[in-house]
Design a protein around this motif. Sequence first.
Motif, short mmCIF file in Angstrom:
data_model
loop_
_atom_site.label_atom_id
_atom_site.label_comp_id
_atom_site.label_asym_id
_atom_site.label_seq_id
_atom_site.Cartn_x
_atom_site.Cartn_y
_atom_site.Cartn_z
N ASP A 25 -9.43 13.94 -87.35
CA ASP A 25 -9.73 15.26 -87.25
C ASP A 25 -10.95 15.43 -86.11
N TYR A 26 -10.94 14.50 -85.03
CA TYR A 26 -12.08 14.27 -83.99
C TYR A 26 -11.70 13.49 -83.01
N VAL A 27 -12.15 13.72 -81.66
CA VAL A 27 -12.23 12.57 -80.77
C VAL A 27 -13.85 12.34 -80.43
N GLN A 28 -13.90 11.16 -80.09
CA GLN A 28 -15.54 10.95 -79.84
C GLN A 28 -15.60 9.95 -78.54
N THR A 29 -16.82 10.12 -77.82
CA THR A 29 -17.11 9.20 -76.84
C THR A 29 -18.42 8.91 -76.50
N ARG A 30 -18.90 8.11 -75.77
CA ARG A 30 -20.09 7.81 -75.45
C ARG A 30 -20.40 8.53 -74.06
N ARG A 31 -21.40 9.23 -74.06
CA ARG A 31 -22.10 9.62 -72.71
C ARG A 31 -23.33 9.27 -72.46
N MET A 32 -23.92 9.73 -71.38
CA MET A 32 -25.03 9.18 -71.16
C MET A 32 -26.30 8.97 -72.07
N PHE A 33 -26.20 9.89 -72.82
CA PHE A 33 -27.43 10.23 -73.67
C PHE A 33 -26.96 10.15 -75.21
N GLY A 34 -25.95 9.49 -75.47
CA GLY A 34 -25.51 9.57 -76.67
C GLY A 34 -24.07 9.73 -77.04
N ARG A 92 -11.78 1.27 -66.60
CA ARG A 92 -10.76 0.30 -66.94
C ARG A 92 -10.21 0.67 -68.48
N TYR A 93 -9.95 1.88 -68.70
CA TYR A 93 -9.45 2.16 -69.93
C TYR A 93 -7.76 1.93 -70.10
N PRO A 94 -7.50 1.67 -71.31
CA PRO A 94 -5.97 1.51 -71.60
C PRO A 94 -5.24 2.85 -71.56
N VAL A 95 -4.85 3.45 -70.31
CA VAL A 95 -4.50 4.79 -70.49
C VAL A 95 -3.32 4.97 -71.13
N ASP A 96 -2.13 4.01 -70.88
CA ASP A 96 -0.90 4.23 -71.69
C ASP A 96 -0.92 4.20 -73.04
N GLU A 97 -1.91 3.57 -73.66
CA GLU A 97 -2.13 3.44 -75.27
C GLU A 97 -2.88 5.04 -75.73
N MET A 98 -3.69 5.16 -74.82
CA MET A 98 -4.43 6.51 -75.02
C MET A 98 -3.63 7.62 -75.11
N LYS A 99 -2.83 7.53 -73.95
CA LYS A 99 -1.78 8.86 -74.14
C LYS A 99 -0.78 8.96 -75.30
N GLU A 100 -0.25 7.79 -75.90
CA GLU A 100 0.55 7.80 -77.10
C GLU A 100 -0.41 8.35 -78.32
N ARG A 101 -1.36 7.89 -78.18
CA ARG A 101 -2.39 8.51 -79.69
C ARG A 101 -2.98 9.59 -79.29
N LEU A 102 -3.24 10.27 -78.06
CA LEU A 102 -3.61 11.71 -77.84
C LEU A 102 -2.66 12.62 -77.98
N SER A 103 -1.12 12.12 -77.59
CA SER A 103 -0.36 13.21 -77.79
C SER A 103 0.20 13.34 -79.27
N SER A 104 -0.02 12.33 -80.18
CA SER A 104 0.33 12.58 -81.74
C SER A 104 -1.00 13.44 -81.99
N PHE A 105 -2.10 13.21 -81.60
CA PHE A 105 -3.29 13.98 -81.84
C PHE A 105 -3.32 15.56 -81.79
N ILE A 160 -2.70 21.43 -79.98
CA ILE A 160 -3.42 21.38 -79.01
C ILE A 160 -2.55 21.42 -77.80
N THR A 161 -2.83 22.01 -76.49
CA THR A 161 -1.85 21.98 -75.43
C THR A 161 -1.98 20.42 -74.79
N PHE A 162 -0.96 19.87 -74.64
CA PHE A 162 -0.70 18.48 -74.15
C PHE A 162 -0.13 18.48 -72.82
N GLU A 163 -0.52 18.15 -71.66
CA GLU A 163 0.21 18.15 -70.23
C GLU A 163 0.17 16.70 -69.90
N GLU A 164 1.59 16.51 -69.49
CA GLU A 164 1.85 15.27 -68.92
C GLU A 164 2.22 15.31 -67.60
N ARG A 165 1.55 15.13 -66.56
CA ARG A 165 1.75 15.10 -64.99
C ARG A 165 2.41 14.02 -64.53
#
Length: 166
Positions: A96-105, A142-155, A161-166
Motif C-alpha cells: 500500500d505504498y511506494v517509497q524512494t530515496r531522495r537527497m535528504f531521506g 540504471r533502473y530496471p525499468v521493464d521490471e518496474m513497469k510490470e510491478r507498478l502496473s499491478s500496483f 491509479i491511472t497507468f499510462e504506457e507510452r
Amino acid sequence: MSRSWERKVRRNTAQMNQKRKKQGLGQLVPDSEKVDRFRGRNYIFPIVLLLIIAVYAFLSTGSTQNVGTTWTTIGLYLLLALMFYLRRPYLAVGADYVQTRRMFGDRRLQPANIKAISVQPGYVVIQPVKGANWVFSRLLYRYPVDEMKERLSSFAKLHNITFEER
C-alpha cells in the motif's frame, strides 16, 4: 486489528528472522509486508565530483601554501564521490505504498497521494498529487525499468491509479 497487536507481531517476526538468519534459513515475511525493491546505480554525480577533484588538484599543484588543506579537501571530495556511488537509489513498491530515496531521506507515497503513473521507454514517472514528479531513468540511474513497469502496473490496478504506457 489493534496497533499493539501489530507491534507484537512485528517484534516476534523480527526475533524469528534473527534466529532463522543464524541457522542459515530464509526470512519469514508476512504477505502484507512483502516489498519489491528495484535498485539503480548513481554514477553520473560521482563522475562529476571526480572531474571537479581533478580540476581542483590541477589548479592547486603550483601553490605550496596549505598543502595539507589541499589534500584534505581532495580526500573529502573522493569520500563524497564514493558515498554517492555506494548509496544506491531505489524504488520500493509495497502492498500500500511506494517509497524512494531522495537527497535528504526516504520519501513514501500512499496510493491516495498518487495521481498517475506513466511509463515510457527507459523512464518511469510517478506523479504525486502534491509536489514534484518522481522520475526513474534507465539512462541516468540504471533502473530496471521493464521490471518496474510490470510491478507498478499491478500496483496501479490494485489501487485504481491511472497507468499510462507510452
